[in-house]
Design an enzyme around this catalytic site. Structure first.
Site, short mmCIF file in Angstrom:
data_model
loop_
_atom_site.label_atom_id
_atom_site.label_comp_id
_atom_site.label_asym_id
_atom_site.label_seq_id
_atom_site.Cartn_x
_atom_site.Cartn_y
_atom_site.Cartn_z
N ASN A 87 18.35 -11.64 72.11
CA ASN A 87 20.13 -12.05 71.84
C ASN A 87 20.18 -11.63 72.97
O ASN A 87 19.75 -10.57 74.03
CB ASN A 87 20.64 -10.77 71.53
CG ASN A 87 21.95 -11.22 70.90
OD1 ASN A 87 22.28 -12.31 70.30
ND2 ASN A 87 22.43 -10.10 71.17
N TYR B 195 27.96 -6.01 76.68
CA TYR B 195 28.04 -5.19 76.48
C TYR B 195 28.45 -4.08 77.85
O TYR B 195 27.42 -3.73 77.87
CB TYR B 195 26.72 -4.23 75.69
CG TYR B 195 26.17 -5.27 74.07
CD1 TYR B 195 27.20 -6.04 73.54
CD2 TYR B 195 25.00 -5.21 74.38
CE1 TYR B 195 26.58 -6.84 72.58
CE2 TYR B 195 24.88 -6.21 73.64
CZ TYR B 195 25.27 -7.19 72.37
OH TYR B 195 25.35 -7.40 71.61
N ARG B 196 29.17 -3.63 77.49
CA ARG B 196 29.74 -1.98 78.69
C ARG B 196 29.04 -1.27 78.66
O ARG B 196 28.00 -0.71 77.45
CB ARG B 196 30.65 -2.11 79.35
CG ARG B 196 31.12 -1.17 77.55
CD ARG B 196 32.76 -0.79 78.06
NE ARG B 196 32.66 0.55 77.36
CZ ARG B 196 33.80 0.71 76.72
NH1 ARG B 196 34.47 -0.37 76.37
NH2 ARG B 196 34.04 1.86 75.41
N TRP C 52 27.35 -1.60 72.58
CA TRP C 52 27.42 -2.37 71.27
C TRP C 52 27.90 -2.17 70.16
O TRP C 52 27.85 -1.30 69.70
CB TRP C 52 26.25 -2.47 71.45
CG TRP C 52 24.52 -2.50 71.13
CD1 TRP C 52 24.91 -1.29 69.71
CD2 TRP C 52 23.71 -2.16 72.01
NE1 TRP C 52 23.53 0.05 70.26
CE2 TRP C 52 22.70 -0.99 71.23
CE3 TRP C 52 22.47 -2.67 72.43
CZ2 TRP C 52 21.72 -0.72 71.34
CZ3 TRP C 52 21.66 -2.72 72.81
CH2 TRP C 52 20.74 -1.39 71.87
N GLU D 3 20.71 -17.21 73.01
CA GLU D 3 21.74 -17.43 74.05
C GLU D 3 21.34 -17.92 74.99
O GLU D 3 22.14 -18.99 76.07
CB GLU D 3 22.16 -16.11 74.80
CG GLU D 3 23.95 -15.43 73.65
CD GLU D 3 23.46 -14.88 72.66
OE1 GLU D 3 21.60 -15.08 72.29
OE2 GLU D 3 24.19 -14.36 71.61
N ASP E 106 40.45 -1.33 78.75
CA ASP E 106 40.16 -2.07 77.78
C ASP E 106 40.69 -3.23 77.45
O ASP E 106 42.42 -3.52 78.13
CB ASP E 106 40.01 -2.02 76.34
CG ASP E 106 38.32 -1.85 76.08
OD1 ASP E 106 37.85 -3.07 76.11
OD2 ASP E 106 37.75 -1.45 75.37
C1 LIG Z 1 34.16 -8.94 80.24
C2 LIG Z 1 34.20 -8.15 78.44
C3 LIG Z 1 32.80 -7.15 78.02
C4 LIG Z 1 32.49 -7.09 77.31
N1 LIG Z 1 32.28 -5.53 76.35
C5 LIG Z 1 32.20 -5.46 75.46
C6 LIG Z 1 31.39 -4.42 74.87
O1 LIG Z 1 31.27 -3.35 75.75
N2 LIG Z 1 31.06 -4.27 73.20
C7 LIG Z 1 30.89 -5.43 72.65
O2 LIG Z 1 30.43 -5.44 71.71
N3 LIG Z 1 31.53 -6.77 73.03
C8 LIG Z 1 31.82 -5.86 74.15
N4 LIG Z 1 32.21 -8.21 74.53
C9 LIG Z 1 31.78 -8.89 74.22
C10 LIG Z 1 30.73 -8.90 73.34
O3 LIG Z 1 29.90 -9.80 74.38
C11 LIG Z 1 30.96 -10.59 72.32
O4 LIG Z 1 31.09 -9.99 71.43
C12 LIG Z 1 29.29 -11.31 72.00
O5 LIG Z 1 30.22 -12.34 71.64
C13 LIG Z 1 28.61 -10.68 71.16
O6 LIG Z 1 27.27 -11.24 71.19
P1 LIG Z 1 26.45 -11.49 70.41
O7 LIG Z 1 27.01 -11.72 69.14
O8 LIG Z 1 24.69 -11.76 70.68
O9 LIG Z 1 25.97 -9.64 69.65
C14 LIG Z 1 32.39 -7.94 76.04
C15 LIG Z 1 32.96 -9.37 76.01
C16 LIG Z 1 33.31 -9.82 77.57
C17 LIG Z 1 33.80 -10.98 78.01
MN LIG Z 2 24.47 -13.22 70.09
#
Ligand SMILES: Cc1cc2nc3c(=O)[nH]c(=O)nc-3n(C[C@H](O)[C@H](O)[C@H](O)COP(=O)(O)O)c2cc1C
Ligand SMILES: [Mn+2]
Length: 534
Positions: free
Chosen positions: A190, A194-195, A208, A285, A334
């Site tokens: 995956n 996640y920041r 996450w 991805e 945020d």
């Molecule tokens: C700039 C940016 C920062 C993000 N930061 C976070 C974060 O800190 N934690 C989080 O859970 N999702 C964050 N997201 C949203 C996730 O990247 C998004 O939900 C993504 O689909 C998660 O992928 P996954 O389904 O593979 O877990 C962020 C998105 C963007 C565009």
């Molecule tokens: Mn994913």
């Protein structure tokens, strides 16, 4: 200049190739004045993100302004910081190498539209598409630019020009990381964005949220670790695994052990974008990025962990999270326009850093919309429409206004053919991946242009009897929601603003919408100049 003219090769090789394309398109501004990564880059970028809006001092620039490459960053001689790379509709199009995002939606549609071929001719017609499919799968390569410098010791996260974004942020945050994990059970990889809050030279927060796939992998790793431990009954392992993840401590203690994690920063734009796409957990991805760039993502093995990372990345962080360690993360300004409050998250321990020579640090800021992430979200909205139609075929169009920050407001238009259908659509959305977080859904008939908020306000509010037409429900809400009764759990609301039918108990007459007749319009068109109004 059209997007296809900007392309030198078929897909952007890496971040630098993409930066060159932005520059050719007149979409990049190099900044040579010294700037501070502490707050100052945010203030500059925030002004640029608000460009093109009424009242903005940069009202004459197109919406979202240019991408910015800071070449003189205080305290980081020689470093470069790229920001706002996705921050306009045009740049999103250039990133995905299309004239309009509908092209991506159409390509997805073509793949979904495949029916079993009837006869040889139809089979032959399908061949190019099948050949296309082969291009999407990632490819392993022996080495790549991300290995130009390998630091197994003597490395520090503090070497990179990481921003402190807002005054009340807990520290510096890596804001555009592609976080790579592997499901310990299925082996599926995956990539999620996640920041990461930098704690010191070698540790960072791993934010996450518990509904995200990284958190699910973490729970899987806990299951695996705990089930090998005689101290835990299998029932206890399940309770522990299910109650943990993201910000939540496991009920019944957390097992010792670790899960490997790698982080890529600064990749080609399709890969970075794929990390935010709310794809089903089973679709890697790397495959999505391959589909978007129509060329395989090249992967190399990490030095110290059993994971593969994009060979073209500017920076790769290798390491692990411990299964029994959480640490306070945040606050962080945020994309809600408010600070997300501090909470406990796993800690990422770095074991090795590899990077290109003179790596370019790619980042973003979030804050009050519109910001760069708003444009990425809009791209997701366009690309996902055909996928949403698989389960919600009556869906005509959808709009997630940026001020609704994606999880607060979704406006959808539907082709209504049976009583109660608007409520069926709401429930379908609340059960559709990350759309489950949607706090307010407004459902209108197909004649309403959901992209026109004025028209939505006029028609939706005219058409509702609030007590009758509002549907409340309870369920998971976004971790960033600061008003829900509990973290991650709260209520949602759907507004059925479709025209009500006798079959739904509405027997009063429904008035016609006011529209001028064509004859009169044509007459006035003809006379318009003569009227001298302007
Ligand atoms: C700039 C940016 C920062 C993000 N930061 C976070 C974060 O800190 N934690 C989080 O859970 N999702 C964050 N997201 C949203 C996730 O990247 C998004 O939900 C993504 O689909 C998660 O992928 P996954 O389904 O593979 O877990 C962020 C998105 C963007 C565009
Ligand atoms: Mn994913």
């Amino acid at each position: 200049m059209t997007v296809s003219n900007l392309r030198e090769t078929l897909a952007y090789r890496d971040l630098r190739d993409w930066i060159a394309a932005l520059e050719r398109a007149g979409e990049l501004k190099r900044v040579r004045t010294e700037v501070d990564p502490i707050l100052e880059i945010t203030e500059i970028t925030d002004r640029v993100s608000k460009a093109g809006r009424a009242g903005s001092p940069l009202a004459n620039l197109p919406p979202g302004g240019p991408a910015l490459l800071f070449e003189n960053v205080k305290g980081h001689a020689g470093a470069q910081v790229l920001i706002n790379q996705f921050g306009s509709e045009r740049r999103m199009n250039i990133a995905l190498e299309v004239e309009s995002l509908d092209e991506v939606a159409n390509r997805i549609h073509q793949f979904m539209d495949v029916k079993s071929p009837q006869g040889l001719l139809e089979k032959i017609k399908m061949l190019p598409m099948l050949a296309d499919l082969g291009k999407f799968f990632p490819k392993s390569v022996a080495s790549g630019p991300c290995k130009e410098i390998i630091k197994r010791d003597n490395f520090s996260l503090l070497d990179f020009p990481v921003l402190k974004c807002w005054p009340k942020d807990a520290g510096r945050f890596i804001t555009l990381p592609c976080v790579i994990t592997r499901d310990p059970k299925t082996g599926k990889r995956n990539v999620g964005m996640y920041r990461m809050q930098i704690y010191d030279e070698r540790t960072a927060g791993m934010h996450w949220q518990r509904q995200k796939i990284g958190a699910e992998h973490y729970r899987q790793a806990m299951r695996a670790a705990a089930s090998g431990n005689p101290g835990h009954s299998s029932a206890a392992v399940e309770v522990m695994a299910r109650t943990s993840g993201g910000s939540m401590k496991a009920e019944g203690g957390m097992p010792a052990g670790k899960m490997e994690v790698a982080v890529a920063i600064g990749t080609d734009p399709a890969l970075t974008f794929s990390a935010i796409v709310p794809a089903p957990p089973d679709i890697e991805e790397y495959l999505i990025a391959g589909f978007l760039r129509q060329s395989p993502v090249e992967l190399v093995k990490c030095e110290t962990v059993d994971l593969e990372v994009p060979a073209n990345a500017e920076i790769v962080l290798e390491g692990y999270v411990k299964l029994d360690e959480l640490r306070t993360e945040g606050p962080f300004g945020d994309h809600t326009g408010f600070y997300s409050l501090e909470d406990d998250y796993p800690v990422f321990h770095v074991t090795c850093i590899t990077h290109r020579k003179n790596p370019i640090y790619a980042t973003t800021i979030v804050g009050k919309p519109p910001m760069e992430d708003g444009w990425m979200g809009k791209a997701v909205e366009r690309i996902f429409l055909p996928l949403m139609r698989v389960t919600i075929p009556e869906l005509v169009d959808i709009n997630l206004p940026v001020e609704g920050i994606f999880h607060n407001l979704m406006i959808v238009s539907i082709r209504k053919s049976y009583p109660g259908q608007a409520r069926k659509v709401m429930n379908a959305i609340w059960s559709l991946g990350q759309a489950m977080f949607t706090k307010v859904i407004v459902v209108v008939d197909e004649d309403v242009n959901v992209q026109d908020l004025g028209e939505v306000t006029l028609k939706a509010l005219n058409h509702i009897d609030p007590e009758r037409d509002i549907q409340f429900t309870l369920g998971p809400v976004d971790s960033l929601d600061h008003s829900s009764r509990l973290p991650n759990f709260g209520s949602k609301m759907g507004i059925d603003a479709t025209r009500k039918w006798p079959a739904e108990g509405f027997t009063r007459p429904w008035p016609d919408e006011i529209l001028m007749d064509e004859k009169t319009k044509a007459l006035v068109d003809k006379k318009w100049k003569e009227l001298g109004i302007g």
